[in-house]
Enzyme design. Sequence first.
Site, PDB file in Angstrom:
ATOM      1  N   LEU A  27       0.854  -1.186   0.038  1.00 48.94           N
ATOM      2  CA  LEU A  27      -0.144   0.073   0.073  1.00 48.94           C
ATOM      3  C   LEU A  27       0.873   1.301  -0.012  1.00 48.94           C
ATOM      4  O   LEU A  27       0.425   2.262  -0.587  1.00 48.94           O
ATOM      5  CB  LEU A  27      -0.873  -0.118   1.296  1.00 48.94           C
ATOM      6  CG  LEU A  27      -2.059  -0.890   1.356  1.00 48.94           C
ATOM      7  CD1 LEU A  27      -2.784  -0.962   2.692  1.00 48.94           C
ATOM      8  CD2 LEU A  27      -2.886  -1.035   0.210  1.00 48.94           C
ATOM      9  N   GLY A  28       2.261   1.067   0.488  1.00 49.60           N
ATOM     10  CA  GLY A  28       3.143   2.304   0.623  1.00 49.60           C
ATOM     11  C   GLY A  28       3.987   2.177   1.759  1.00 49.60           C
ATOM     12  O   GLY A  28       4.031   1.017   2.225  1.00 49.60           O
ATOM     13  N   GLY A  51       6.055   4.152   5.151  1.00 47.35           N
ATOM     14  CA  GLY A  51       6.114   5.379   5.925  1.00 47.35           C
ATOM     15  C   GLY A  51       7.336   5.297   6.330  1.00 47.35           C
ATOM     16  O   GLY A  51       8.366   4.759   6.129  1.00 47.35           O
ATOM     17  N   PHE A  63       8.588   4.333   9.310  1.00 44.81           N
ATOM     18  CA  PHE A  63       9.028   3.127  10.066  1.00 44.81           C
ATOM     19  C   PHE A  63       8.885   1.859   9.523  1.00 44.81           C
ATOM     20  O   PHE A  63       9.306   0.995   9.870  1.00 44.81           O
ATOM     21  CB  PHE A  63       7.823   3.322  11.192  1.00 44.81           C
ATOM     22  CG  PHE A  63       8.562   3.978  12.411  1.00 44.81           C
ATOM     23  CD1 PHE A  63       9.194   3.143  13.528  1.00 44.81           C
ATOM     24  CD2 PHE A  63       8.680   5.468  12.573  1.00 44.81           C
ATOM     25  CE1 PHE A  63       9.814   3.953  14.490  1.00 44.81           C
ATOM     26  CE2 PHE A  63       9.043   5.896  13.860  1.00 44.81           C
ATOM     27  CZ  PHE A  63      10.020   5.137  14.805  1.00 44.81           C
ATOM     28  N   THR A 118       7.057  -0.448   5.685  1.00 43.84           N
ATOM     29  CA  THR A 118       6.249  -0.675   4.531  1.00 43.84           C
ATOM     30  C   THR A 118       5.040  -1.428   4.994  1.00 43.84           C
ATOM     31  O   THR A 118       4.925  -2.176   5.805  1.00 43.84           O
ATOM     32  CB  THR A 118       7.011  -1.849   3.639  1.00 43.84           C
ATOM     33  OG1 THR A 118       8.288  -1.224   3.599  1.00 43.84           O
ATOM     34  CG2 THR A 118       6.327  -1.677   2.290  1.00 43.84           C
ATOM     35  N   ASP A 150       5.100  14.545  12.359  1.00 44.47           N
ATOM     36  CA  ASP A 150       5.073  14.290  11.015  1.00 44.47           C
ATOM     37  C   ASP A 150       4.025  14.450  10.192  1.00 44.47           C
ATOM     38  O   ASP A 150       3.548  13.454   9.529  1.00 44.47           O
ATOM     39  CB  ASP A 150       5.955  12.861  10.662  1.00 44.47           C
ATOM     40  CG  ASP A 150       6.520  13.039   9.619  1.00 44.47           C
ATOM     41  OD1 ASP A 150       6.845  13.911   8.797  1.00 44.47           O
ATOM     42  OD2 ASP A 150       6.629  11.720   9.090  1.00 44.47           O
TER      43      ASP A 150
END
Length: 200
Positions: free
Chosen positions: A37-38, A40, A42, A44, A156
Amino acid sequence: GSKDVEKMAKTLKDSSLNFKYSTLEKATGSFDNANKLGQGGFGTVYKGVLPDGRDIAVKRLFFNNRHRATDFYNEVNMISTVEHKNLVRLLGCSCSGPESLLVYEYLQNKSLDRFIFDVNRGKTLDWQRRYTIIVGTAEGLVYLHEQSSVKIIHRDIKASNILLDSKLQAKIADFGLARSFQDDKSHISTAIAGTLGYMA
């Protein structure tokens, strides 16, 4: 120390938050790239489907060595106490397998950046919807800062960390860089955090 980590591991193992590593591995098709999905700060994130048919998002963390394990436990313990309509829900974790995993609710519209940086998809977000997303994000942050049992400063906030549910409601994600503050501690932090080159 390592005693604390072991104690924490046992606590989590006995906790209802705990998922079997093998269950999550199977749910994501062994972390198949097609289910990615993506990514971040920290780890995957992969889409998964549990045996009962529930859709989940599984975050595979970048760190998996023992001395960083406390960060993982800290995140799990902190987020599991936090619930609000504008925050992504943490369903649990896996801490007993070869690597640490976090399990979140799955949000089909993924993240805000996929809309606002895409000419065609951006058109589906009229100003009323955008306003609702802005207000929802603000309400989620107010809850993190003031109402939740632990004070959390996200540090963030950006479009890729604001997810959208089926009704395009905003849900703040990725508390990976969150810091918890006790009431008697200063909230001032001088460390560089968040995505380099970007400041909300």
